[in-house]
Design a protein around this motif. Structure first.
Motif, PDB file in Angstrom:
ATOM      1  N   GLY A 174      -0.221   6.544  -1.747  1.00  0.00           N
ATOM      2  CA  GLY A 174      -0.277   6.837  -3.167  1.00  0.00           C
ATOM      3  C   GLY A 174       0.930   7.629  -3.640  1.00  0.00           C
ATOM      4  O   GLY A 174       1.504   7.360  -4.708  1.00  0.00           O
ATOM      5  N   HIS A 175       1.351   8.602  -2.836  1.00  0.00           N
ATOM      6  CA  HIS A 175       2.524   9.410  -3.171  1.00  0.00           C
ATOM      7  C   HIS A 175       3.783   8.540  -3.246  1.00  0.00           C
ATOM      8  O   HIS A 175       4.578   8.642  -4.191  1.00  0.00           O
ATOM      9  CB  HIS A 175       2.704  10.510  -2.122  1.00  0.00           C
ATOM     10  CG  HIS A 175       3.897  11.387  -2.339  1.00  0.00           C
ATOM     11  ND1 HIS A 175       5.157  11.034  -1.895  1.00  0.00           N
ATOM     12  CD2 HIS A 175       4.034  12.595  -2.953  1.00  0.00           C
ATOM     13  CE1 HIS A 175       6.016  11.987  -2.221  1.00  0.00           C
ATOM     14  NE2 HIS A 175       5.358  12.942  -2.856  1.00  0.00           N
ATOM     15  N   SER A 176       3.976   7.678  -2.271  1.00  0.00           N
ATOM     16  CA  SER A 176       5.167   6.834  -2.234  1.00  0.00           C
ATOM     17  C   SER A 176       5.172   5.813  -3.374  1.00  0.00           C
ATOM     18  O   SER A 176       6.228   5.515  -3.940  1.00  0.00           O
ATOM     19  CB  SER A 176       5.266   6.120  -0.886  1.00  0.00           C
ATOM     20  OG  SER A 176       5.499   7.041   0.157  1.00  0.00           O
ATOM     21  N   LEU A 177       4.012   5.278  -3.700  1.00  0.00           N
ATOM     22  CA  LEU A 177       3.926   4.316  -4.795  1.00  0.00           C
ATOM     23  C   LEU A 177       4.244   4.973  -6.129  1.00  0.00           C
ATOM     24  O   LEU A 177       4.952   4.402  -6.976  1.00  0.00           O
ATOM     25  CB  LEU A 177       2.535   3.688  -4.830  1.00  0.00           C
ATOM     26  CG  LEU A 177       2.226   2.716  -3.687  1.00  0.00           C
ATOM     27  CD1 LEU A 177       0.730   2.476  -3.554  1.00  0.00           C
ATOM     28  CD2 LEU A 177       2.968   1.387  -3.887  1.00  0.00           C
ATOM     29  N   ARG A 178       3.759   6.195  -6.330  1.00  0.00           N
ATOM     30  CA  ARG A 178       4.078   6.906  -7.569  1.00  0.00           C
ATOM     31  C   ARG A 178       5.575   7.186  -7.655  1.00  0.00           C
ATOM     32  O   ARG A 178       6.177   7.108  -8.726  1.00  0.00           O
ATOM     33  CB  ARG A 178       3.292   8.223  -7.640  1.00  0.00           C
ATOM     34  CG  ARG A 178       1.809   8.063  -7.868  1.00  0.00           C
ATOM     35  CD  ARG A 178       1.499   7.386  -9.200  1.00  0.00           C
ATOM     36  NE  ARG A 178       1.947   8.198 -10.330  1.00  0.00           N
ATOM     37  CZ  ARG A 178       2.570   7.726 -11.393  1.00  0.00           C
ATOM     38  NH1 ARG A 178       2.856   6.432 -11.479  1.00  0.00           N
ATOM     39  NH2 ARG A 178       2.927   8.523 -12.389  1.00  0.00           N
ATOM     40  N   ALA A 179       6.185   7.499  -6.522  1.00  0.00           N
ATOM     41  CA  ALA A 179       7.625   7.752  -6.506  1.00  0.00           C
ATOM     42  C   ALA A 179       8.418   6.510  -6.889  1.00  0.00           C
ATOM     43  O   ALA A 179       9.563   6.613  -7.362  1.00  0.00           O
ATOM     44  CB  ALA A 179       8.055   8.250  -5.126  1.00  0.00           C
ATOM     45  N   ASP A 204       6.144   5.804   7.183  1.00  0.00           N
ATOM     46  CA  ASP A 204       5.739   4.397   7.116  1.00  0.00           C
ATOM     47  C   ASP A 204       5.361   3.997   5.698  1.00  0.00           C
ATOM     48  O   ASP A 204       5.646   2.877   5.256  1.00  0.00           O
ATOM     49  CB  ASP A 204       4.562   4.149   8.065  1.00  0.00           C
ATOM     50  CG  ASP A 204       4.990   4.107   9.523  1.00  0.00           C
ATOM     51  OD1 ASP A 204       6.202   4.213   9.796  1.00  0.00           O
ATOM     52  OD2 ASP A 204       4.110   3.962  10.397  1.00  0.00           O
ATOM     53  N   ALA A 205       4.701   4.903   4.966  1.00  0.00           N
ATOM     54  CA  ALA A 205       4.329   4.610   3.589  1.00  0.00           C
ATOM     55  C   ALA A 205       5.560   4.361   2.728  1.00  0.00           C
ATOM     56  O   ALA A 205       5.586   3.455   1.888  1.00  0.00           O
ATOM     57  CB  ALA A 205       3.498   5.750   3.017  1.00  0.00           C
ATOM     58  N   ALA A 206       6.606   5.158   2.933  1.00  0.00           N
ATOM     59  CA  ALA A 206       7.835   4.983   2.163  1.00  0.00           C
ATOM     60  C   ALA A 206       8.464   3.617   2.433  1.00  0.00           C
ATOM     61  O   ALA A 206       8.978   2.954   1.514  1.00  0.00           O
ATOM     62  CB  ALA A 206       8.830   6.095   2.492  1.00  0.00           C
ATOM     63  N   ARG A 207       8.406   3.167   3.687  1.00  0.00           N
ATOM     64  CA  ARG A 207       8.987   1.871   4.042  1.00  0.00           C
ATOM     65  C   ARG A 207       8.226   0.727   3.395  1.00  0.00           C
ATOM     66  O   ARG A 207       8.829  -0.170   2.792  1.00  0.00           O
ATOM     67  CB  ARG A 207       9.001   1.687   5.558  1.00  0.00           C
ATOM     68  CG  ARG A 207       9.985   2.577   6.304  1.00  0.00           C
ATOM     69  CD  ARG A 207       9.858   2.368   7.804  1.00  0.00           C
ATOM     70  NE  ARG A 207      10.167   0.991   8.174  1.00  0.00           N
ATOM     71  CZ  ARG A 207      11.383   0.527   8.415  1.00  0.00           C
ATOM     72  NH1 ARG A 207      12.424   1.324   8.303  1.00  0.00           N
ATOM     73  NH2 ARG A 207      11.568  -0.733   8.756  1.00  0.00           N
ATOM     74  N   ILE A 208       6.909   0.743   3.517  1.00  0.00           N
ATOM     75  CA  ILE A 208       6.156  -0.417   3.004  1.00  0.00           C
ATOM     76  C   ILE A 208       6.116  -0.420   1.476  1.00  0.00           C
ATOM     77  O   ILE A 208       6.106  -1.491   0.863  1.00  0.00           O
ATOM     78  CB  ILE A 208       4.732  -0.493   3.615  1.00  0.00           C
ATOM     79  CG1 ILE A 208       3.866   0.703   3.211  1.00  0.00           C
ATOM     80  CG2 ILE A 208       4.813  -0.639   5.136  1.00  0.00           C
ATOM     81  CD1 ILE A 208       2.925   0.417   2.071  1.00  0.00           C
TER      82      ILE A 208
END
Length: 351
Positions: A19-24, A336-340
């Motif tokens: 969720g954090h990475s998607l918001r970014a 991993d979240a940032a990558r995907i």
């Protein structure tokens, strides 16, 4: 039927990091958590669980773990940290929302929720972890055992086993920790197919995770080369090795059979046992993807480093060895979240 950018299935450490990475990336995720709070499986782990990574290496992106970075947080501290993280996350988090199935729908996905509600999503991140699917291996005679069998997922504390004869199956961190704790109140054997492999928690005054980070081993993309994860090391400050060497628990090869309440050991000896605890790990809890065709015959996702090989709008966070040895840990899910999410954002921009 409501439509969203990205549906994140699971509101524990992996889902919150996603969720954090998607918001970014400027996307608006909806995080769907089956339980009543955004802390994943942590509230259901055994009472004495303490992280083997220091607080300084146990944070999600954007919010350091509070307090002394060299301490080893307790389970309840992790729960409190995740709840704070969720509170400050600028995302729609829906607790008490269980996803039953995901289907392909007009270039995106349709999610069927418990209670009959439907949700349309342009992309899906499966971040539901493994705790909901404990692994119960086929062991000789286990199905006919006349007394108690439970998985580590159902173990909470040693008090109910006072004075019992207990066999703990496994050789990883949870197996050794539970067996040592039970060994203070019961007569316990740690049974496994392979010997326990210990790793020192601190070397030359530094925690093991400092060395992993400094050498780059923590982020090495070994997941792309591994078909079967290697046997786990038990990270130890000396306490657990000492307990095993003192015989509380004693360690033996896997039992050869069971007849009623009697266990037969590899050397032919037999004895009655009260309880068998299976500390035998978990498998990906992704049953909601079965109808999508995204899983193999064993229920494992078809993916490359978290990106689905079957559906371009589907991704995973929190799989064991997804990319690196830390992929399913607090310190690793953010990377991993940032990558995907970078790949998902590119996909969504192209359609």
């Amino acid at each position: 039927m409501k439509q969203v950018d990205v549906a994140v299935i699971g509101g524990g450490q992996s889902g919150l990091a996603a969720g954090h990475s998607l918001r970014a990336r400027g996307l608006a995720p909806v995080v769907l958590e089956a339980s009543g709070q955004a802390a994943g499986s942590w509230p259901r782990y055994y009472d004495s669980l303490t992280l083997f990574s220091p607080a300084g290496y146990s944070s999600l992106p954007g919010m350091p773990f509070d307090g002394n970075p060299d301490r080893y947080p307790h389970r309840d501290e992790v729960v409190a940290y995740l709840l704070r993280y969720a509170e400050h996350l600028d995302a729609d988090i829906r607790t008490g929302t269980r996803v039953l199935e995901v289907r392909a729908d007009n270039g995106g996905f349709r999610l069927g929720l418990e209670g009959g509600e439907q949700l349309s999503a342009r992309a899906v991140v499966a971040a539901s972890g493994t705790f909901g699917r404990p692994h119960r291996p086929e062991l000789p005679g286990l199905n006919g055992f006349a007394c108690t069998v439970l998985h580590a997922a159902d173990y909470r504390s040693p008090e109910p086993f006072e004075g019992q004869r207990v066999v703990v199956v496994g050789a990883g961190n949870s197996a050794v920790q539970i067996a040592a704790e039970l060994g203070e109140r019961a007569r316990v054997t740690l049974a496994s197919r392979h010997p326990v492999r210990f790793a020192r928690q601190r070397m030359l005054g530094r925690d093991l995770h400092w060395w992993l980070a400094r050498t780059g081993l923590d982020t090495l993309p070994v997941g792309r080369f591994l078909r079967t994860p290697p046997s786990q090391l038990v990270i130890d400050n000396g306490r657990y090795r000492a307990a095993v060497e003192a015989g509380a628990p004693d360690r033996r090869p896997m039992f050869a059979g069971i007849d009623g309440a009697k266990v037969t050991w590899a050397d032919g000896s037999t004895e009655e046992v009260d309880t068998i605890v299976l500390a035998t790990g978990y498998r990906p809890d992704l049953g909601y993807l079965a109808g999508l065709g995204a899983l193999d015959s064993h229920g494992h996702p078809r993916h490359q480093e978290g990106t689905s090989l079957t559906h371009p709008g589907l991704a995973y966070v929190g799989l064991e060895w997804q990319r690196s040895l830390s992929s399913n840990s607090l310190r690793g899910v953010g990377r991993d979240a940032a990558r995907i999410t970078r790949r998902l954002a590119a996909h969504l921009a192209s359609i």
